[in-house]
Enzyme design. Sequence first.
Site, mmCIF file in Angstrom:
data_model
loop_
_atom_site.group_PDB
_atom_site.id
_atom_site.type_symbol
_atom_site.label_atom_id
_atom_site.label_comp_id
_atom_site.label_asym_id
_atom_site.label_seq_id
_atom_site.Cartn_x
_atom_site.Cartn_y
_atom_site.Cartn_z
ATOM 1 C CB SER A 8 -0.906 0.001 1.228
ATOM 2 O OG SER A 8 -0.136 0.033 2.423
ATOM 3 N N GLY A 48 1.798 4.105 4.386
ATOM 4 C CA GLY A 48 1.702 2.952 3.492
ATOM 5 C C GLY A 48 2.883 2.038 3.752
ATOM 6 C CG ASN A 52 5.751 3.457 6.299
ATOM 7 O OD1 ASN A 52 5.834 4.621 5.941
ATOM 8 N ND2 ASN A 52 4.730 3.010 7.011
ATOM 9 C CG PHE A 116 -8.011 2.869 4.680
ATOM 10 C CD1 PHE A 116 -6.780 3.408 5.009
ATOM 11 C CD2 PHE A 116 -8.118 2.111 3.531
ATOM 12 C CE1 PHE A 116 -5.663 3.177 4.207
ATOM 13 C CE2 PHE A 116 -7.014 1.877 2.723
ATOM 14 C CZ PHE A 116 -5.781 2.419 3.074
ATOM 15 C CD GLN A 172 -1.035 -3.197 8.130
ATOM 16 O OE1 GLN A 172 -0.451 -3.961 7.377
ATOM 17 N NE2 GLN A 172 -0.630 -1.959 8.344
ATOM 18 C CG ASN A 195 1.829 -9.183 14.738
ATOM 19 O OD1 ASN A 195 1.103 -10.173 14.645
ATOM 20 N ND2 ASN A 195 1.354 -7.951 14.605
ATOM 21 N N GLY A 256 7.317 -1.992 12.759
ATOM 22 C CA GLY A 256 7.453 -3.246 12.015
ATOM 23 C C GLY A 256 7.989 -3.037 10.615
ATOM 24 C CG ASP A 257 5.843 -0.779 7.806
ATOM 25 O OD1 ASP A 257 5.482 -1.956 7.648
ATOM 26 O OD2 ASP A 257 5.044 0.179 7.798
#
Length: 325
Positions: A8, A48, A52, A116, A172, A195, A256-257
């Site tokens: 994204s 996004g 990232n 969103f 996600q 995760n 996380g990115d």
Amino acid sequence: MRIAVAGSIATDHLMTFPGRFADQLVAEQLHTVSLSFLVDTLDIRRGGVAPNIAFGMGVLGLRPILVGAAGADFSEYRSWLERNNVDCQSVHISETRHTARFMCTTDEDHNQIASFYTGAMAEARNIELKPIADRVAGLDLVLIGADDPQAMVRHTQECRTRGYAFAADPSQQLARLDGDDIREIVDGAAYLFTNEYEAALIETKTGWDAEEILTRVGTRITTLGSKGVRIDRKGEPPVVVGCAPEESKTDPTGVGDAFRAGFLAGLSWELELERAAQLGCMLATLVIETVGTQEYELRPAGFLKRFEAAYGADAAAEIRAHLVK
């Protein structure tokens, strides 16, 4: 390594309301609710998962290839990414839709009302990887991050058909994807990023247990929050890497990115998996100390000093050879 990062592309519009949503709601009239909140602040951030991750790789000196869909309003964002060493030539620009947008208002109790807008992200399903591979003389790895679900499946199938190594990072979108799609996205991945909760969700939805997943992927990387990260490979003992100590906990968004960016940079530098994970954890620490997913700065001398304090002199020496040129 020539690494493409698909996922994204979005901007976040974050607003704060100096009151409580609950005080504005009338229980007897919720079926006809009509409210407008006068907000105090508006913070627009670049976001996004794909930008990232690509940004983090860029600040480490790599030149990742960004793959995703955006709107005509992407020009300023593109300029920012290109200044930070990200190849944006393969971003699809929609003729009719704006770049995806997350709009969120937070009240003084930290309750949130958000929307969103998918926008141009829906057109990512039209992107083919082969022309990108031809343009850059081949792809060594394609990371397939959260995106339009049809795009994620299409990119995975094309990687499998054309023999491109790929990393699965559904994050996600796991809540949206069904078991068949998740099996399609995971099976055959060189790397699987999740995760702990996402790891359990994959097992539940696919019906595969942890052992079977390890027969279907090369390396399984599971982030453990404050406990760091665990790396599993079939027939080998797990590798656990702790987090680098942070100086403050400002904003966890994008941590996380950043880990993925550092880990992929380590792979590109041909580091061992443990060292690549340490690099990812150190970059993630910079993000948690900063508001915004792409607002941190990487100063090599300070970065290496902190890396050595966290992981030792020998580890820092390996990183220094790539980071300082």
